[in-house]
Design an enzyme around this catalytic site. Structure first.
Site, PDB file in Angstrom:
ATOM      1  N   GLU A   9       0.869  -1.187   0.000  1.00 38.15           N
ATOM      2  CA  GLU A   9       0.000   0.000   0.000  1.00 38.15           C
ATOM      3  C   GLU A   9       0.902   1.232   0.000  1.00 38.15           C
ATOM      4  O   GLU A   9       1.770   1.346   0.860  1.00 38.15           O
ATOM      5  CB  GLU A   9      -0.869   0.043   1.258  1.00 38.15           C
ATOM      6  CG  GLU A   9      -1.736  -1.180   1.498  1.00 38.15           C
ATOM      7  CD  GLU A   9      -2.240  -1.216   2.938  1.00 38.15           C
ATOM      8  OE1 GLU A   9      -2.470  -0.133   3.518  1.00 38.15           O
ATOM      9  OE2 GLU A   9      -2.386  -2.314   3.482  1.00 38.15           O
ATOM     10  N   ARG A  52      -6.875  -1.552  -5.073  1.00 37.84           N
ATOM     11  CA  ARG A  52      -7.760  -0.578  -4.432  1.00 37.84           C
ATOM     12  C   ARG A  52      -7.123   0.801  -4.543  1.00 37.84           C
ATOM     13  O   ARG A  52      -5.921   0.971  -4.296  1.00 37.84           O
ATOM     14  CB  ARG A  52      -7.961  -0.948  -2.960  1.00 37.84           C
ATOM     15  CG  ARG A  52      -8.919  -0.021  -2.215  1.00 37.84           C
ATOM     16  CD  ARG A  52      -9.004  -0.402  -0.740  1.00 37.84           C
ATOM     17  NE  ARG A  52      -9.810   0.552   0.007  1.00 37.84           N
ATOM     18  CZ  ARG A  52      -9.658   0.814   1.305  1.00 37.84           C
ATOM     19  NH1 ARG A  52      -8.735   0.171   2.002  1.00 37.84           N
ATOM     20  NH2 ARG A  52     -10.418   1.689   1.919  1.00 37.84           N
ATOM     21  N   ASP A  74      -6.837   8.788   1.159  1.00 38.49           N
ATOM     22  CA  ASP A  74      -6.598   8.478   2.565  1.00 38.49           C
ATOM     23  C   ASP A  74      -6.632   9.758   3.403  1.00 38.49           C
ATOM     24  O   ASP A  74      -6.778  10.862   2.890  1.00 38.49           O
ATOM     25  CB  ASP A  74      -5.245   7.761   2.706  1.00 38.49           C
ATOM     26  CG  ASP A  74      -5.134   6.982   4.005  1.00 38.49           C
ATOM     27  OD1 ASP A  74      -6.174   6.719   4.638  1.00 38.49           O
ATOM     28  OD2 ASP A  74      -4.016   6.634   4.406  1.00 38.49           O
ATOM     29  N   GLU A 118      -4.009   6.937  -2.114  1.00 37.76           N
ATOM     30  CA  GLU A 118      -3.361   5.680  -1.723  1.00 37.76           C
ATOM     31  C   GLU A 118      -3.721   4.589  -2.727  1.00 37.76           C
ATOM     32  O   GLU A 118      -4.870   4.475  -3.157  1.00 37.76           O
ATOM     33  CB  GLU A 118      -3.780   5.263  -0.312  1.00 37.76           C
ATOM     34  CG  GLU A 118      -3.151   3.941   0.119  1.00 37.76           C
ATOM     35  CD  GLU A 118      -3.089   3.741   1.631  1.00 37.76           C
ATOM     36  OE1 GLU A 118      -2.843   2.604   2.047  1.00 37.76           O
ATOM     37  OE2 GLU A 118      -3.279   4.721   2.384  1.00 37.76           O
ATOM     38  N   THR A 122      -1.891  -2.495  -3.945  1.00 39.09           N
ATOM     39  CA  THR A 122      -1.816  -3.485  -5.022  1.00 39.09           C
ATOM     40  C   THR A 122      -2.773  -4.636  -4.753  1.00 39.09           C
ATOM     41  O   THR A 122      -3.141  -4.911  -3.609  1.00 39.09           O
ATOM     42  CB  THR A 122      -0.405  -4.091  -5.160  1.00 39.09           C
ATOM     43  OG1 THR A 122      -0.119  -4.890  -3.997  1.00 39.09           O
ATOM     44  CG2 THR A 122       0.667  -3.035  -5.343  1.00 39.09           C
TER      45      THR A 122
END
Length: 452
Positions: free
Chosen positions: A9, A53, A57, A63, A66
């Site tokens: 992330e 996604r 954030d 953000e 994967t």
């Protein structure tokens, strides 16, 4: 666990320079970035066709998380694909600003700190078995993670009241706890909040939030690959010397400030060891472990680069790694710039160069320029990164999610997805629960897609 589900992330820094017109707040810039996403996804929190996604954030940071990956090259491809996805949003947002007469250049940085001293993260996720002692994992992993910045830090010029100093890690100054269930308040090295995104009876998710965001593909592979291998060794019962740290938070800062790796850090019980000593121990165990595991060229590549980097630190001769490790590439860049222009490390031009290294826009970002000139090593190709922008990993649950999203969008159907649920928002509210992240084929999902 030799085949492991992994993910990264990444939170991106955002800024915008304006051409003499009204300035926008970071919140407004973020809204321009996500306007296209909201127009098709009706939200600033969406899953994409490649299984990833994308969301806004805390603090207006875009953000990108994967999709689930089960090998390192695949993960590097999907991490780089995130940069491409964000770059597309950036270009689209700049066009909108121009159309509305505001005019400005938007910058997205894959780094971890801004000029105001705020920090944003790069989190690594590893699936681990529910069985076993989680406390042993964190006990053995903590000294490794505190010293891992020596081999895979992103590098940073830190301005102190006395002088500017080059540090290994961007994140080290912003970590306040060893192990905790919080992520923003205390910023631990390992986050223990139990959200497996899988069958909770079988698995839990190890959430590592101490790492830097890396630009170099080799450094990303080394960062995640070494952590995954240490995890595998812990699970296999490999014994390590006791490097329990007296104060992990003090140690992480001390390690970051020492590019020689030789400064002793205090261990529990009053003993001392250097970051180089600690990393050498983990690397030696890894070399032994490779003799007893199934051959894997990617893991072999990781252990080879790990050893080569430790040799470079020990001799302070970085010629054999200066195209592969972010902090080494960056320091060499700064040194050449200083020599050419006669700048001190504290010069604002160096801080500007530090930031520009992490600019993800191709043709503008310094890392991209170095890459185009062949001054940094590639382990992926542009074609595979571009493919990962639209195509999920084909060996994990992400394939099911990606295929479902693609089918629903093409059929014009309303749907809801998260990491484990695929739901058609029709009268029947049909939902498939995908609790096995290793499973890339599922008849239930095929039937759901066929019914659209």
């Amino acid at each position: 666990m030799q085949r492991r589900i992994m993910g990264i992330e990444t939170e991106f820094g955002v800024t915008c320079t304006f051409h003499g017109h009204r300035r926008l707040s970071p919140d407004e810039v973020a809204r321009y970035l996500f306007r296209r996403v909201v127009s098709w996804g009706r939200s600033s929190n969406v899953f994409l066709r490649n299984g990833a996604r994308l969301y806004l954030d805390v603090g207006s940071h875009p953000e990108y998380a994967t999709a689930e990956c089960d090998n390192l090259i695949q993960l590097v491809n999907h991490d780089r694909a995130g940069e491409r996805v964000l770059e597309e949003l950036l270009i689209d947002a700049e066009q909108r600003l121009a159309e509305e007469g505001i005019g400005g250049d938007i910058y997205l940085f894959k780094n971890n700190t801004d000029s105001a001293g705020n920090s944003y993260g790069c989190h690594e996720n590893f699936l681990v078995a529910r069985a076993g002692e989680f406390s042993r994992i964190s006990d053995v992993l903590l000294p490794f993670l505190v010293t891992r910045q020596l081999i895979c830090g992103a590098g940073k010029v830190l301005q102190t009241p006395k002088a500017a100093t080059f540090c290994l890690s961007q994140r080290a100054e912003h970590i306040w706890e060893g192990v905790s269930s919080a992520t923003t308040r205390s910023r631990p090295i390992i986050n223990t909040r139990d959200e497996p995104h899988a069958d909770a009876e079988k698995y839990r998710r190890l959430h590592v939030i101490v790492g830097d965001s890396n630009m170099s593909e080799s450094t990303t592979m080394l960062k995640v690959g070494t952590a995954a291998l240490v995890l595998e060794m812990i699970e296999a019962g490999v014994s390590f010397r006791d490097f329990a740290l007296d104060n992990p938070i003090r140690a992480i800062r001390e390690v970051s400030h020492d590019v020689t790796g030789r400064r002793p850090v205090r261990l529990a019980g009053g003993r001392q060891a250097s970051a180089l000593d600690i990393q050498r121990e983990y690397h030696a165990r890894a070399v032994e472990h490779l003799q007893n595991r199934e051959p894997d060229p990617q893991v072999t590549q990781v252990v080879e680069l790990w050893g080569r980097m430790l040799d470079a630190v020990e001799t302070q001769d970085f010629a054999k790694v200066d195209t592969e490790i972010d902090w080494v590439i960056k320091r060499k860049l700064f040194q050449r710039y200083q020599d050419r222009h006669g700048f001190e490390l504290a010069d604002p031009k160096i801080a500007q160069l530090d930031l520009a290294y992490h600019d993800i826009k191709r043709g503008r970002g310094v890392f991209d320029v170095l890459q185009r000139k062949g001054l940094v090593k590639r382990i992926t190709e542009d074609e595979t990164i571009e493919a990962a922008v639209d195509t999920p990993p084909q060996t994990t649950r992400a394939k099911l999610r990606g295929e479902f999203i693609t089918a629903a969008q093409e059929a014009g159907r309303d749907f809801t997805v998260d990491w484990v649920h695929l739901k058609l928002n029709d009268q029947a509210q049909r939902t498939v629960l995908c609790k096995d992240p290793f499973r890339s084929v599922d008849e239930r999902v095929e039937r759901l897609i066929a019914s659209m």
